[in-house]
Design an enzyme around this catalytic site. Structure first.
Site: not given
Length: 226
Positions: A10, A35, A37, A39, A68, A70, A139, A178
């Site tokens: 990540s 990975h 993230d 957000m 991913h 979010m 998660m 994750d």
């Protein structure tokens, strides 16, 4: 079920002041996916980066990008993330009132479709759309920040999801974990039925990140009993 597991470091845990160096380490390592993230400060209480950064990362990285989201209303931005280089896109069940439509959109744009579940969201809610899903991201911490403690009930959740997928004839479903993944719990996660491990702090905060990735990759729990 896949007979080999994937390691997806990540980037959230990386040193962004040395970003290119970190990405080149990733390219040369035994890792499978990167990975990422995303957000928005609304679905989760944090803001990271968007499609422009991912587009720049894609010019350096030689392996698939596991994005991913979010974020709220992910359908507004999925086309741009695919155009930026996303190979896998996971949206949150909790953010998608029209999840089937969201999954179809991702697949039609040529990416693998994933669904992420918060720790409190039960896996049986995915039953009616399971065959539209390539990957479920469970998660194992509350989403929004890296470095959190692993939630122990995740093991049972993995078993329930694997049993449901296998029972429905969707043994190829990828189960990604994750949050809080380390060399201490990775084998147990794989034995429970996971096959994609997201590792942030345990990789990028290690004294030798490439060696940490190799250690996770070489684990072989499948000859052991659950």
């Amino acid at each position: 079920m896949m007979n080999k597991h994937l390691i997806a470091p990540s980037l959230l845990a990386a040193d962004f002041g040395r970003l290119r160096e970190e990405l080149e380490m990733f390219n040369a390592s035994d890792a499978d996916w990167l990975h990422l993230d995303v957000m928005d400060g609304k679905f989760v209480p944090n803001i990271t980066f968007g499609m422009f950064i991912i587009e720049a990362i894609n010019k350096v990285v030689t392996k698939p990008l596991d994005v991913h989201l979010m974020i709220v209303e992910p359908e507004r931005f999925v086309p741009e993330f695919v155009a930026a280089g996303a190979d896998v896109i996971s949206v949150h069940y909790e953010a998608c009132p029209h999840l089937h439509r969201n999954l179809q959109q991702i697949r039609q744009l040529g990416a693998k479709a994933g669904v992420a579940l918060n720790p409190h969201t039960p896996v049986h809610l995915l039953k009616d759309v399971l065959f539209d899903i390539d990957l479920v991201c469970l998660m194992s911490v509350n989403p929004g920040f890296g470095g959190q403690k692993f939630i122990e009930t995740t093991y049972q959740k993995i078993r329930e999801l694997r049993q449901m997928a296998d029972g429905m004839g969707h043994g190829s479903l990828m189960i990604e974990i994750d949050g809080g993944v380390t060399t201490q719990n990775a084998e147990a996660l794989l034995r429970a039925g996971a096959n994609v491990l997201v590792a942030g702090s345990s990789v990028f905060k290690a004294s030798d990140p490439a060696a940490a990735i190799s250690e996770l990759k070489k684990l072989n729990p499948y000859t052991q009993t659950v």
